[in-house]
Design an enzyme around this catalytic site. Structure first.
Site, short mmCIF file in Angstrom:
data_model
loop_
_atom_site.label_atom_id
_atom_site.label_comp_id
_atom_site.label_asym_id
_atom_site.label_seq_id
_atom_site.Cartn_x
_atom_site.Cartn_y
_atom_site.Cartn_z
N LYS A 13 23.82 -43.06 29.11
CA LYS A 13 24.95 -43.16 30.05
C LYS A 13 25.88 -41.95 29.91
O LYS A 13 26.24 -41.32 30.91
CB LYS A 13 25.79 -44.43 29.78
CG LYS A 13 25.04 -45.73 29.92
CD LYS A 13 25.95 -46.93 29.69
CE LYS A 13 26.50 -47.02 28.28
NZ LYS A 13 25.46 -47.22 27.25
N ARG A 88 31.60 -54.33 30.89
CA ARG A 88 30.52 -54.76 30.02
C ARG A 88 30.44 -56.28 29.93
O ARG A 88 29.56 -56.80 29.24
CB ARG A 88 30.75 -54.21 28.61
CG ARG A 88 30.05 -52.91 28.29
CD ARG A 88 30.51 -52.46 26.92
NE ARG A 88 29.53 -51.70 26.21
CZ ARG A 88 29.52 -50.37 26.15
NH1 ARG A 88 30.39 -49.65 26.80
NH2 ARG A 88 28.62 -49.76 25.43
N ARG A 127 21.56 -39.45 17.24
CA ARG A 127 22.73 -38.99 18.01
C ARG A 127 23.77 -38.35 17.09
O ARG A 127 24.09 -38.87 16.05
CB ARG A 127 23.36 -40.16 18.76
CG ARG A 127 24.71 -39.83 19.37
CD ARG A 127 25.11 -40.74 20.49
NE ARG A 127 25.17 -42.14 20.13
CZ ARG A 127 25.33 -43.11 21.03
NH1 ARG A 127 25.42 -42.82 22.32
NH2 ARG A 127 25.37 -44.36 20.65
N ARG A 160 28.41 -41.20 14.70
CA ARG A 160 29.40 -42.22 15.04
C ARG A 160 29.41 -43.37 14.04
O ARG A 160 28.37 -43.76 13.54
CB ARG A 160 29.13 -42.76 16.45
CG ARG A 160 29.82 -41.94 17.53
CD ARG A 160 29.34 -42.28 18.91
NE ARG A 160 29.25 -43.71 19.17
CZ ARG A 160 28.92 -44.23 20.35
NH1 ARG A 160 28.69 -43.43 21.38
NH2 ARG A 160 28.84 -45.52 20.52
N ARG A 171 24.85 -54.43 18.74
CA ARG A 171 25.19 -53.98 20.09
C ARG A 171 24.10 -54.33 21.09
O ARG A 171 24.38 -54.65 22.24
CB ARG A 171 25.46 -52.48 20.10
CG ARG A 171 26.88 -52.18 19.62
CD ARG A 171 26.97 -50.87 18.90
NE ARG A 171 26.77 -49.72 19.75
CZ ARG A 171 26.33 -48.55 19.29
NH1 ARG A 171 26.04 -48.39 18.04
NH2 ARG A 171 26.19 -47.54 20.13
#
Ligand code: ADP
Ligand code: ADP
Ligand code: ZN
Length: 215
Positions: A13, A88, A127, A160, A171
């Site tokens: 996203k 969300r 990431r 992160r 998640r």
């Protein structure tokens, strides 16, 4: 152009939203980015939000709706905007519809980026994000020119707080139970567009562009 980019965590996203806002020159509203920014600046809202975020939980609808409402009221959102990672939950979607109705407008399209869970795990493990400007990298598919350093601003890259295995699992669970029902909500409105996120960056973007060009 008023659009919303959805998808499970790690689907791409943020990466695709960055490309869209750059080529269409529209403001981006990313709730995850806003929370991380507020945390970095030591704001009390950011510190409170990070307690939920680092464990992979959602920040409350109340806090989240409030920051989006505040952001949508800035002058630059009148003609166009891109929402990334909001709403969300169904409650957030209903709150958003109300905000937009009050502004005399509505969403044009919901871009839903799809991916399998094994790809999502792999993407979040690799990431890395720039501490300074928030740009996103991937240790294999989007390597910075110098290891650990942002190509755009020379800021330091970090992993992160919520990209740990435990948090990623949580998640994905939350995505299934709380966020997926939204797809039905937008399908019924006739504005949902599914995009295959398991392709190289440029191919995903090309598929998104086909949708945006028709709006
Ligand atoms: P999201 O905002 O949905 O969580 P990101 O845009 O941050 O997703 O992407 C998650 C990770 O996967 C990042 O490291 C990013 O560089 C990488 N990534 C995103 N899209 C692709 C793609 N199409 N191919 C390979 N890696 C990707
Ligand atoms: P990702 O899609 O990779 O999980 P985001 O940057 O969109 O990343 O979001 C990071 C975290 O911020 C989420 O896991 C959640 O804790 C919080 N967050 C972001 N957007 C929302 C939202 N709309 N409602 C509640 N919490 C949110
Ligand atoms: Zn940077």
């Amino acid at each position: 152009m008023k659009i919303l980019v959805m998808g499970p965590p790690g689907a791409g996203k943020g990466s695709q939203s960055a490309k869209i806002v750059k080529s269409y020159n529209i403001p981006s509203i990313s709730t995850g980015q806003m929370f991380r920014e507020a945390y970095k600046n030591n704001e009390s809202m950011g510190i409170e939000a990070m307690e939920y975020i680092k464990n992979g939980n959602l920040v409350s609808d109340q806090i989240t709706n409030k920051i989006v409402k505040h952001r949508l009221h800035r002058y630059d959102t009148e003609r166009s905007f891109l929402l990334d990672g909001y709403p969300r939950t169904v409650r957030q979607a209903v709150a958003l519809d109300e905000m937009l109705e009050n502004m005399g407008t509505k969403l044009d399209a919901v871009i839903n980026i799809l991916s399998s869970n094994d790809v999502l795990f792999e993407r979040m493990e690799n990431r890395r994000v720039c501490k300074k400007c928030g740009a996103t990298y991937h240790l294999i598919f989007k390597k910075p020119s110098i290891s650990g350093v942002c190509d755009l601003c020379s800021g330091e890259l970090y992993q992160r707080e919520d990209d740990t295995l435990e948090s990623v699992k949580r998640r994905l669970e939350i995505y299934e139970t709380k966020t997926k029902p939204l797809l039905d909500y937008y399908e019924k409105k006739g504005i949902l567009y599914n995009i295959n996120g398991m392709q190289p960056f440029d191919n995903v973007y090309a598929d998104i562009e086909l949708v945006l060009r028709e709006l």
